[in-house]
Scaffold this active site. Structure first.
Site, PDB file in Angstrom:
ATOM      1  N   GLU A 294      77.868  35.570  23.034  1.00 11.78           N
ATOM      2  CA  GLU A 294      76.731  36.511  23.091  1.00 11.78           C
ATOM      3  C   GLU A 294      75.889  36.405  21.823  1.00 11.78           C
ATOM      4  O   GLU A 294      74.670  36.504  21.857  1.00 11.78           O
ATOM      5  CB  GLU A 294      77.229  37.958  23.273  1.00 11.78           C
ATOM      6  N   TRP A 297      73.704  33.599  22.320  1.00 12.02           N
ATOM      7  CA  TRP A 297      72.532  33.954  23.151  1.00 12.02           C
ATOM      8  C   TRP A 297      71.438  34.535  22.259  1.00 12.02           C
ATOM      9  O   TRP A 297      70.254  34.243  22.419  1.00 12.02           O
ATOM     10  CB  TRP A 297      72.899  35.001  24.217  1.00 12.02           C
ATOM     11  N   TRP A 378      56.835  42.002  34.083  1.00 10.84           N
ATOM     12  CA  TRP A 378      57.945  42.174  33.126  1.00 10.84           C
ATOM     13  C   TRP A 378      57.447  42.638  31.759  1.00 10.84           C
ATOM     14  O   TRP A 378      58.153  43.313  31.016  1.00 10.84           O
ATOM     15  CB  TRP A 378      58.743  40.873  32.981  1.00 10.84           C
ATOM     16  N   TRP A 401      64.092  40.088  29.165  1.00 10.19           N
ATOM     17  CA  TRP A 401      63.132  40.413  30.229  1.00 10.19           C
ATOM     18  C   TRP A 401      62.744  39.170  31.015  1.00 10.19           C
ATOM     19  O   TRP A 401      62.675  39.187  32.245  1.00 10.19           O
ATOM     20  CB  TRP A 401      61.898  41.120  29.651  1.00 10.19           C
TER      21      TRP A 401
HETATM   22  C1  LIG Z   1      66.100  43.297  29.624  1.00  7.36           C
HETATM   23  C2  LIG Z   1      66.903  43.141  28.357  1.00  7.36           C
HETATM   24  C3  LIG Z   1      66.362  43.572  27.134  1.00  7.36           C
HETATM   25  C4  LIG Z   1      67.099  43.427  25.957  1.00  7.36           C
HETATM   26  N1  LIG Z   1      66.547  43.869  24.770  1.00  7.36           N
HETATM   27  C5  LIG Z   1      67.218  43.685  23.616  1.00  7.36           C
HETATM   28  C6  LIG Z   1      66.661  44.105  22.371  1.00  7.36           C
HETATM   29  O1  LIG Z   1      65.544  44.615  22.292  1.00  7.36           O
HETATM   30  N2  LIG Z   1      67.418  43.933  21.248  1.00  7.36           N
HETATM   31  C7  LIG Z   1      68.657  43.363  21.290  1.00  7.36           C
HETATM   32  O2  LIG Z   1      69.296  43.236  20.231  1.00  7.36           O
HETATM   33  N3  LIG Z   1      69.196  42.934  22.439  1.00  7.36           N
HETATM   34  C8  LIG Z   1      68.519  43.086  23.602  1.00  7.36           C
HETATM   35  N4  LIG Z   1      69.086  42.677  24.777  1.00  7.36           N
HETATM   36  C9  LIG Z   1      70.376  41.970  24.751  1.00  7.36           C
HETATM   37  C10 LIG Z   1      71.603  42.887  24.893  1.00  7.36           C
HETATM   38  O3  LIG Z   1      71.417  43.807  25.931  1.00  7.36           O
HETATM   39  C11 LIG Z   1      71.923  43.643  23.621  1.00  7.36           C
HETATM   40  O4  LIG Z   1      71.921  42.748  22.523  1.00  7.36           O
HETATM   41  C12 LIG Z   1      73.306  44.281  23.700  1.00  7.36           C
HETATM   42  O5  LIG Z   1      73.331  45.207  24.758  1.00  7.36           O
HETATM   43  C13 LIG Z   1      73.620  44.941  22.395  1.00  7.36           C
HETATM   44  O6  LIG Z   1      74.828  45.630  22.495  1.00  7.36           O
HETATM   45  P1  LIG Z   1      76.064  45.254  21.604  1.00  7.36           P
HETATM   46  O7  LIG Z   1      75.651  45.089  20.189  1.00  7.36           O
HETATM   47  O8  LIG Z   1      77.113  46.267  21.896  1.00  7.36           O
HETATM   48  O9  LIG Z   1      76.410  43.848  22.207  1.00  7.36           O
HETATM   49  P2  LIG Z   1      77.763  43.016  22.251  1.00  7.36           P
HETATM   50  O10 LIG Z   1      78.102  42.822  23.675  1.00  7.36           O
HETATM   51  O11 LIG Z   1      78.779  43.594  21.360  1.00  7.36           O
HETATM   52  O12 LIG Z   1      77.302  41.592  21.707  1.00  7.36           O
HETATM   53  C14 LIG Z   1      77.296  41.251  20.318  1.00  7.36           C
HETATM   54  C15 LIG Z   1      75.905  40.822  19.918  1.00  7.36           C
HETATM   55  O13 LIG Z   1      75.503  39.692  20.664  1.00  7.36           O
HETATM   56  C16 LIG Z   1      74.106  39.776  20.934  1.00  7.36           C
HETATM   57  N5  LIG Z   1      73.891  39.861  22.383  1.00  7.36           N
HETATM   58  C17 LIG Z   1      74.689  40.443  23.294  1.00  7.36           C
HETATM   59  N6  LIG Z   1      74.189  40.282  24.529  1.00  7.36           N
HETATM   60  C18 LIG Z   1      73.050  39.587  24.393  1.00  7.36           C
HETATM   61  C19 LIG Z   1      72.071  39.106  25.298  1.00  7.36           C
HETATM   62  N7  LIG Z   1      72.172  39.295  26.607  1.00  7.36           N
HETATM   63  N8  LIG Z   1      71.015  38.455  24.808  1.00  7.36           N
HETATM   64  C20 LIG Z   1      70.882  38.231  23.471  1.00  7.36           C
HETATM   65  N9  LIG Z   1      71.779  38.647  22.563  1.00  7.36           N
HETATM   66  C21 LIG Z   1      72.845  39.323  23.014  1.00  7.36           C
HETATM   67  C22 LIG Z   1      73.598  41.042  20.279  1.00  7.36           C
HETATM   68  O14 LIG Z   1      73.079  40.723  19.012  1.00  7.36           O
HETATM   69  C23 LIG Z   1      74.862  41.874  20.168  1.00  7.36           C
HETATM   70  O15 LIG Z   1      74.811  42.825  19.139  1.00  7.36           O
HETATM   71  C24 LIG Z   1      68.378  42.828  25.990  1.00  7.36           C
HETATM   72  C25 LIG Z   1      68.904  42.413  27.217  1.00  7.36           C
HETATM   73  C26 LIG Z   1      68.179  42.573  28.379  1.00  7.36           C
HETATM   74  C27 LIG Z   1      68.788  42.134  29.684  1.00  7.36           C
END
Ligand SMILES: Cc1cc2nc3c(=O)[nH]c(=O)nc-3n(C[C@H](O)[C@H](O)[C@H](O)COP(=O)(O)OP(=O)(O)OC[C@H]3O[C@@H](n4cnc5c(N)ncnc54)[C@H](O)[C@@H]3O)c2cc1C
Length: 485
Positions: A294, A297, A378, A401
């Site tokens: 992640e 990503w 979007w 998005w």
């Molecule tokens: C429509 C949409 C909009 C989003 N907008 C944002 C945003 O504005 N800012 C943001 O930081 N993330 C965004 N994300 C990605 C993701 O949803 C969040 O990073 C994640 O929910 C953060 O929660 P966490 O720190 O508990 O993630 P964890 O699951 O603990 O993951 C660890 C880290 O990995 C990265 N990560 C995780 N999932 C993704 C992903 N799908 N894409 C990119 N990086 C990821 C983040 O930096 C996150 O902190 C978006 C995803 C979608 C589908």
């Protein structure tokens, strides 16, 4: 204090001391005589996707940073003008007081189009004044210019899996492993007052911004700062083993919530990898590998944005840049306010509005619903997320998005439309998450919660605003019939 040489560290989205590479470098050069500066750029503050809540979180983080700087003998000056004017004003005051300009200005690199452009201009300007500029990599582990296909530095990966493979090959090299070490930040040997002995005066703006902005916040602002971020790391250490199993369940806190801190740099991904003992891929458990994936990503979306700045405004895939979105304003309002009549979508939007947060799985569901069920551009959703999310961050938000809207780089194919009812059954099987945010459905039996029938329901909750199966077919037709040019 003898003022022979000193530096300034320009804080931007790196609001921490320990492990701050550009700051560490500058401090070393001047044996601790480095001043911290932050400037509010009004261009940034007047963006249409500006978020008062996220700004408050940022200001409070900056307050913690300043406390920590003061504790360690340093200081942070916060000015209410963009960087060019701030430095011009500062240099003019120094010159009229016959004080020397700083020898070095340091900052950590940023990859957003606005910041890249600004930094290029500032770099040239500082150098024209004879000031050395020190910049470092900080908020990514591997920078966008370091990954390319074959021998051609301009050849960009467009698919995540090969990008990830290349990223991992680089990750295990000595050079990248060394970046995971903590850049040592020595104590500071001066603050603004001591260094300039009161000969120049600036009005610090942090408190006044914080006071003014606080009155406009609409949610409870979570605890901020590096200490809080490191506490989150400790908590997540115990959870990572279950990450693979729980990361998709919005009713439990199965993810790290680090994104809040990554956004303003009170924590970095390098710190997380080090603190969680994740330096060696051959030792990763399944949960750990998924977690790092992640993070990759995140790096991928920065990579795409940095190498294709146009995605900030348009579809990555030009085939889908002219979709005839329906853009119904009333439907958009219903989506924003969480009254679409689709419980999982409404729960997600209410979570966002009430807390500034939304679970990743639900972000995907509501984004798919906006684009593929309501046929709304979007970019409308992207902007609304930026207005509301505490972790709102251009690269992953744009990437997320465009993934959901099937317009992006390596996205969900357009004909694979999320079914909100099935997503709800799969990821919130007992409706705990739905009931947490939709009190109107608190007495709804579990077997009916995902698609509550009108006659059984509390009448306060709206009927589904569209028929999913009809909208799905229309969405596919919209994508198929997009203009070719
Ligand atoms: C429509 C949409 C909009 C989003 N907008 C944002 C945003 O504005 N800012 C943001 O930081 N993330 C965004 N994300 C990605 C993701 O949803 C969040 O990073 C994640 O929910 C953060 O929660 P966490 O720190 O508990 O993630 P964890 O699951 O603990 O993951 C660890 C880290 O990995 C990265 N990560 C995780 N999932 C993704 C992903 N799908 N894409 C990119 N990086 C990821 C983040 O930096 C996150 O902190 C978006 C995803 C979608 C589908």
């Amino acid at each position: 204090m003898k003022l022979d040489s000193y530096g300034i560290h320009w804080f931007r989205r790196d609001l921490r001391l320990d492990g701050n590479p550009a700051l560490a470098n500058n401090l070393k050069k001047h044996q601790g005589r480095v001043l911290g500066l932050f400037c509010f750029d009004h261009k940034f503050l007047s963006r249409p996707d500006f978020s008062t809540n996220r700004f408050q979180f940022f200001l409070e983080t900056m307050g913690h940073l300043r406390d920590e700087l003061n504790r360690r003998g340093g200081d942070l000056l916060v000015l209410d003008v963009g960087p060019k004017s701030a430095y011009e004003k500062l240099f003019e005051s120094l010159q009229s007081a016959r004080l020397p300009l700083p020898k070095t200005i340091s900052w950590n690199r940023d990859y957003e189009p606005f910041a890249t452009h600004r930094d290029k201009e500032m770099d040239v300007w500082f150098k024209s004044k004879g000031i050395e500029v020190l910049t470092e990599r900080d908020h990514l582990i591997i920078e966008p210019h370091e990954i390319f296909k074959g021998d051609d530095p301009s050849a960009t990966y467009q698919v995540f899996t090969p990008f990830k493979k290349r990223w991992l090959e680089k990750f295990v090299t000595g050079e990248v492993q060394a970046r995971l070490n903590l850049a040592e930040v020595t104590d500071f040997k001066c603050n603004w007052q001591q260094l300039f002995a009161g000969k120049i005066k600036f009005e610090d703006q942090l408190e006044s911004y914080c006071e003014k902005n606080r009155t406009k916040t609409t949610i409870k602002i979570p605890n901020s700062g590096t200490k809080e971020a490191l506490k989150a790391v400790e908590i997540f250490k115990a959870k990572i083993k279950d990450y693979g199993a729980k990361r998709d369940i919005p009713s439990v806190q199965g993810t790290s919530r680090f994104s809040l801190f990554f956004k303003n740099g009170s924590l970095t991904t390098s710190q997380v990898i080090r603190e969680m003992g994740l330096k060696n891929p051959s030792r990763w458990s399944d949960g750990e590998a998924k977690f790092v994936s992640e993070i990759i990503w995140r790096e991928f979306y920065y990579y795409i944005l940095s190498r294709n700045p146009r995605v900030e405004r348009e579809s990555f895939n030009p085939l889908y840049s002219k979709i005839a979105w329906k853009n119904n304003e009333e439907w958009f309002s219903a989506w924003k306010e969480g009254r679409t009549g689709f419980p999982i979508v409404d729960a997600g939007m209410r979570e966002l509005n009430e807390t500034g947060w939304m679970h990743n799985r639900v972000r995907m569901i509501v984004a798919s619903f906006l684009t593929k069920d309501l046929h709304i551009d979007w970019r409308w959703g992207e902007q609304y997320f930026m207005e509301k999310l505490l972790d709102g961050d251009l690269a992953p938000n744009n990437g997320g998005w465009q993934w959901a809207a099937s317009t992006g780089c390596d996205p969900q194919p357009y004909f694979r439309v999320f079914n909100p009812y099935l997503q709800s059954e799969k990821f919130d099987p007992t409706g705990v998450y739905i009931k947490r945010f939709i009190p109107e459905l608190k007495d709804c039996p579990v077997k009916l919660i995902h698609e509550p029938p009108q006659d059984l329901m509390n009448r306060n909750y709206p009927a589904p605003m569209v028929d999913h199966s009809v909208q799905r077919l229309e969405a596919i037709a919209l994508y198929k019939s997009r203009p070719s040019k």
